[in-house]
Design an enzyme around this catalytic site. Sequence first.
Site, PDB file in Angstrom:
ATOM      1  N   GLU A 196      -7.205  -1.019 -13.396  1.00  0.00           N
ATOM      2  CA  GLU A 196      -6.854   0.090 -12.503  1.00  0.00           C
ATOM      3  C   GLU A 196      -5.812   0.980 -13.175  1.00  0.00           C
ATOM      4  O   GLU A 196      -4.882   0.500 -13.812  1.00  0.00           O
ATOM      5  CB  GLU A 196      -6.307  -0.445 -11.177  1.00  0.00           C
ATOM      6  CG  GLU A 196      -5.958   0.635 -10.177  1.00  0.00           C
ATOM      7  CD  GLU A 196      -5.405   0.092  -8.867  1.00  0.00           C
ATOM      8  OE1 GLU A 196      -5.498   0.800  -7.858  1.00  0.00           O
ATOM      9  OE2 GLU A 196      -4.890  -1.053  -8.866  1.00  0.00           O
ATOM     10  N   LYS A 204     -11.606   4.320  -4.344  1.00  0.00           N
ATOM     11  CA  LYS A 204     -10.935   3.229  -3.642  1.00  0.00           C
ATOM     12  C   LYS A 204     -10.968   3.471  -2.137  1.00  0.00           C
ATOM     13  O   LYS A 204     -10.516   4.513  -1.649  1.00  0.00           O
ATOM     14  CB  LYS A 204      -9.494   3.133  -4.138  1.00  0.00           C
ATOM     15  CG  LYS A 204      -8.723   1.912  -3.678  1.00  0.00           C
ATOM     16  CD  LYS A 204      -7.347   1.897  -4.378  1.00  0.00           C
ATOM     17  CE  LYS A 204      -6.581   0.620  -4.118  1.00  0.00           C
ATOM     18  NZ  LYS A 204      -5.307   0.605  -4.895  1.00  0.00           N
ATOM     19  N   CYS A 240      -8.793  -3.003  -6.564  1.00  0.00           N
ATOM     20  CA  CYS A 240      -7.526  -3.617  -6.185  1.00  0.00           C
ATOM     21  C   CYS A 240      -7.452  -3.999  -4.705  1.00  0.00           C
ATOM     22  O   CYS A 240      -8.005  -5.004  -4.300  1.00  0.00           O
ATOM     23  CB  CYS A 240      -6.367  -2.701  -6.583  1.00  0.00           C
ATOM     24  SG  CYS A 240      -4.763  -3.559  -6.689  1.00  0.00           S
TER      25      CYS A 240
END
Length: 282
Positions: free
Chosen positions: A41, A116, A157
Amino acid sequence: MMKLALVQLAVGAHKAVNLCNARAKVLEAAQAGAQMVVLPECFNSPYGTKYFGSYAETIDSSQLGESTRALQEMAQTGKVYVIGGSIPEREPATGRLFNTCTVWSPEGTLVAQHRKLHLFDIDIPGRITFRESDVLSPGTSLTSFTTPWGEFGVGICYDMRFPELAMVAARRGCVGMVYPGAFNTTTGPLHWELLLRARAVDNQMFVAACSPARDVEAEYHAWGHSTVVDPSARVIATTDESPGIVYADIDPQLVDEVRRSIPVTTQRRFDVYPDVAANKCT
């Protein structure tokens, strides 16, 4: 069988240096036999809300930016699939910023793009407070891509904490989930491995997470410990917080074997509870 590589990259303040280092490690992994290489990331920038705007690029396959052009070249030169961690993305029409992963085929084609979905907004008193939503906008769709070894889902994440992404991916035939991520030294020791193993055992699939290396002089201290877990929730490859490359063999037949042995896939009671994969989503 497919050889997967997770590049636990040392990321600094200079984008060009980060891209150069990423290229070197991707090609090193390809030379070692990897067929799919994952970056962490925010691999092109420091992780922090104050950096996202200045490091952001548009993502357009017809007009590549500095980072996406580099990723395409890595994939083509190494002849590997490259899961390009994530970069801060600026949407030209609105100016909104996203935390976005791009996936590139060995031919250099952009085959997937994941924004995301779940933004990292947490407050652990006395330990860490972080609010991605102060700067970033969330994505609105699920993401997967096809390879010769099967379909793989992608999350970034904090997406890892929400089991629905992996549940939907598994029920739609994915053999693995890949999460570029940057847990920190508070949340990492608590939940990093636990979440990876939970996503794997619940869905009987491979799960991989690729972190940046830890830089104790940076404002944000990444946990590191890039890890691959098999469909029985066994950790088959991992590392510490230092820069390096983690390798693991991904055998899609093992997914089939585990799902046949403990057939929860066919034993679910959708007459009692809903099937999240049945909902309309892209």
